[in-house]
Design a protein around this motif. Structure first.
Motif, short mmCIF file in Angstrom:
data_model
loop_
_atom_site.label_atom_id
_atom_site.label_comp_id
_atom_site.label_asym_id
_atom_site.label_seq_id
_atom_site.Cartn_x
_atom_site.Cartn_y
_atom_site.Cartn_z
N CYS A 1 -3.82 0.27 -19.00
CA CYS A 1 -3.40 1.09 -17.74
C CYS A 1 -4.03 0.87 -16.50
CB CYS A 1 -3.50 2.61 -18.33
SG CYS A 1 -2.61 3.84 -17.35
N PRO A 2 -3.99 -0.35 -16.31
CA PRO A 2 -4.46 -0.88 -14.79
C PRO A 2 -3.96 -0.02 -13.61
CG PRO A 2 -2.93 -2.34 -15.48
CD PRO A 2 -3.02 -1.49 -16.78
N LEU A 3 -4.82 0.35 -12.72
CA LEU A 3 -4.41 0.90 -11.52
C LEU A 3 -3.97 -0.10 -10.63
CD1 LEU A 3 -4.38 3.06 -9.60
CD2 LEU A 3 -7.00 2.82 -8.97
N ALA B 1 7.09 2.86 -8.83
CA ALA B 1 6.22 3.64 -9.40
C ALA B 1 6.65 4.04 -10.95
CB ALA B 1 6.08 5.05 -9.00
N SER C 1 -0.71 2.26 -13.88
CA SER C 1 -1.05 3.41 -13.15
C SER C 1 -0.55 3.04 -11.66
CB SER C 1 -2.17 3.92 -12.97
OG SER C 1 -2.68 4.89 -12.17
N ALA C 2 0.17 3.95 -11.11
CA ALA C 2 0.79 3.70 -9.61
C ALA C 2 0.08 4.74 -8.46
CB ALA C 2 2.15 3.88 -9.66
N ALA C 3 -0.08 3.77 -7.58
CA ALA C 3 -0.48 4.93 -6.45
C ALA C 3 -0.06 4.23 -5.12
CB ALA C 3 -2.08 4.90 -6.36
N MET C 4 0.43 4.91 -4.18
CA MET C 4 1.21 4.55 -3.17
C MET C 4 0.51 4.79 -1.88
SD MET C 4 3.39 4.22 -5.65
CE MET C 4 4.66 2.79 -5.86
N VAL C 5 0.16 4.30 -0.81
CA VAL C 5 -0.13 4.66 0.58
C VAL C 5 0.44 3.91 1.60
CG1 VAL C 5 -2.57 5.18 -0.55
CG2 VAL C 5 -2.38 2.74 0.58
N TYR C 6 0.00 4.49 3.13
CA TYR C 6 0.43 3.80 4.29
C TYR C 6 -0.57 3.59 5.30
CZ TYR C 6 5.22 5.83 2.76
OH TYR C 6 6.15 5.78 2.15
N LEU C 7 -1.92 4.35 5.31
CA LEU C 7 -2.68 4.31 6.11
C LEU C 7 -3.56 3.13 6.24
CD1 LEU C 7 -3.47 8.06 6.96
CD2 LEU C 7 -1.86 6.50 7.95
N ASP D 1 -7.06 2.67 6.33
CA ASP D 1 -8.34 2.76 5.63
C ASP D 1 -8.06 3.28 4.09
OD1 ASP D 1 -7.43 5.36 6.03
OD2 ASP D 1 -9.46 6.13 6.12
N GLU D 2 -6.93 3.64 3.87
CA GLU D 2 -6.66 3.83 2.29
C GLU D 2 -6.12 2.56 1.94
OE1 GLU D 2 -3.40 7.26 2.11
OE2 GLU D 2 -4.75 8.53 3.70
N ILE E 1 -7.95 1.62 -1.54
CA ILE E 1 -7.37 1.54 -2.72
C ILE E 1 -7.00 -0.09 -3.28
CG2 ILE E 1 -4.98 1.56 -2.17
CD1 ILE E 1 -4.95 4.12 -4.23
#
Lengths: 291, 291, 291
Positions: A37-39, A53, A62-68, A70-71, A75
């Motif tokens: 289950c890799p991030l 996702a 494992s999903a994770a979405m960002v825009y900024l 530093d994020e 990530i």
């Protein structure tokens, strides 16, 4: 034992990839993704972000979405692979994408680039030019996008002018083969060209994968989510096997979903079900040809 | 008659909440949401924004999503409750979220906070710190997020370090119980911790709700949309009953959807159907235990 | 031969639109959309953006979504019609939307305006005022939005104050008829008012279309995606026929989907299936009345 590790990698590089060894590596990659289950974070467009996702989750990631900015950096370091899709750019991506790509390079995280919309707008052009010096491990696109990216990066694509129209291709997959091989060699990774029959290449070895469904062209996000799933497998295996495994999984699941679907609406749900249910062995057994 | 109203509230506060009285309040809340169709706006992430809206509609509410500071203020005043989810922050949220939280306080509108992504990025940290002085009525999150928020606000969480990984939890729901109770007491509201078995607490009374499906972890947005639906019930009842009603509705609808679904794709559609069809009595009858 | 072309247009304008000639034009529009696959870009809200794209694909179009000013301009020129939806505005839309509208005017591209959220926030108000001088070919909205836009543009709406509540209407479709006719005359185009029974008008000819399903109000994006599909037909026919064709297609597909659906989740999938399967003849045969 560092020597042992080096020896292992040398051995791997020199192993001959034929139909059978490729199948074994596909099976191993699918198994590992479901177990680990890799991030696998993404910076991706708002049109298909939910499907990206959901497809990543169906494949075991494992999903994770960002825009900024530093994020993106944080990530990129936390994840095991990454997906960058160039659709629906926002102004602050001018900072987010270069900083994220630099963080990916610094932390040696492999990533997938999806050059959606190439040819539209100045920011997209500038960012894609910037990625020439911070190259991804895999590029996924339709034929016209792959030709356009090879041309933008000054590689020998064999085609002077791409046929991008909005986000759709007007070039055939076969036409894009030289561009795909040139790109894959340049990034020392792999390129996947989506179309009726898909090509995956590492620059020297080129494979054609079959199956799928015409309904893939009647829903938005088949290509984007394929890129996202490629990144899931990229957390577990080489760029070439990751790109091929994702394409094989899509062609298998697309074929199965088309049997049940009454149209594009029911196809999307059936496709996610089939992707989730796809066993490593069935994904490896989907028809493909080493060219 | 102001006196009567005061008397009513005093009576309510002193009523003893046991399994039976809780069930009666759940039934009343679900009824009222379906009758009133309360306007419950959100500022939420772009990944699951459509599912949040669809789940809110299925529960009987009216959804409206915004991004801009003056729109957040205007719609905070117009709505009857509000949902703020910290995923996919954009730069202008630095102004939008504090101004919206202040408008919610000024107009005495209850709201739900979903601290998705806590630990990633400076803007998220700053905004979550700012909400300490402008507290929500309900916090909903997974175990790791609840622990992290309690720690960020300097409350006694019982756990020194959270196990947030991307947007997923690595802590168990039971581990987060002290943090959830400390948070609920601090905000004079309620906290819902999502996991295999969910906890809902107002700081003194803690309840465990059962049911649901493992497929909730194979789709994106189960948690986010649960937060949105909590806000719908928050327009109609107390923070504790609102949080518990939403959790009960999700566990009931998830159990039912899992019976019909062939995988995560068909599960999402079946879940929305089941949420829409769920009667007040069935939601109240979903198994829960007062701890 | 320019004279011939002029003659053709004069003839078209003078042709009498009755139930039978309208049906013929609907059939022709649906056929052409399926054959041509027109590129119809959008700037639209993040809540329903995926459904807008999927509905446009189901109707035969090609979708592409952007946010940035120069991308709006570029894709306005590249597309054959355009869809602008005012939901979830972001700060940079202050530049994107006027520049896109100017490019649409310059390149003579017809477009659909969906004034979602009218009444909330200063940017939305300013942009909608700016569109008075850069008018769309079609406006689509619910009754309250149509009344509010007519009032904002100083037209005689017959209703002093709209009943917009968040993104929902509190006025009836019949109440909005004078506003719709005034708007359609002002833009020299067409207006579609969505509700239990839909109105479509070009200012002098007004038609009522029936069918659909109450489940349209239980999913987010029915209205937005109707606007997007209107833009697909607008690439192929006049504003009035485009607006009516889209409304007829939705009423037909909604009726059919409601027969199969068990709730709002399965309704969305069944609706996209039915929209994709809808033949030109069936769309034309959906009940409508020339008022």
């Amino acid at each position: 034992m560092p020597l042992g590790v080096s020896f292992f990698f040398i051995f791997k590089e020199e192993s001959i990839l034929n139909h059978e060894t490729i199948q074994k590596e596909i099976i191993a990659a699918v198994h590992r993704a479901k177990e680990d289950c890799p991030l696998v974070p993404s910076i991706t467009n708002t049109v298909t972000i939910e499907l990206v996702a959901n497809a990543q989750l169906a494949a075991g990631g494992s999903a994770a979405m960002v825009y900024l900015p530093d994020e993106g950096e944080a990530i990129a370091a936390a994840g095991e692979a990454f997906y960058i899709n160039m659709g629906t750019l926002m102004p602050f991506y001018a900072e987010t994408l270069p900083r994220t790509a630099r963080a990916l390079q610094e932390h040696r995280r492999p990533w997938v680039l999806d050059p959606v919309g190439i040819g539209i707008g100045g920011l997209r052009k500038g960012l894609l030019q910037c990625f020439r010096a911070l190259p991804p491990s895999v590029v996924r696109g339709n034929a016209s996008e792959i030709i356009a990216l090879a041309n933008l990066w000054g590689l020998d694509s064999g085609v002077a002018r791409d046929g991008v129209r909005g986000v759709d291709a007007t070039d055939s997959v076969e036409t894009a083969r030289p561009a795909a091989e040139a790109l894959a060699s340049f990034i020392h990774g792999a390129v996947a060209v989506s179309g009726e029959r898909d090509l995956v290449t590492d620059g020297t070895l080129t494979v054609r994968s079959e199956g799928g469904s015409k309904l893939f062209t009647k829903i938005t996000g088949a290509g984007c989510s394929l890129g996202g799933v490629t990144a899931v497998y990229l957390a577990e295996t080489s760029p070439f096997i990751a790109a091929l495994t994702a394409v094989q999984a899509y062609n298998l699941a697309g074929t199965r979903a088309a049997r049940e679907a009454k149209g594009p609406g029911s196809f999307t749900a059936a496709f996610l079900d089939a992707l989730y249910a796809a066993t490593p062995e069935k994904i490896a057994a989907n028809p493909f040809v080493v060219l």
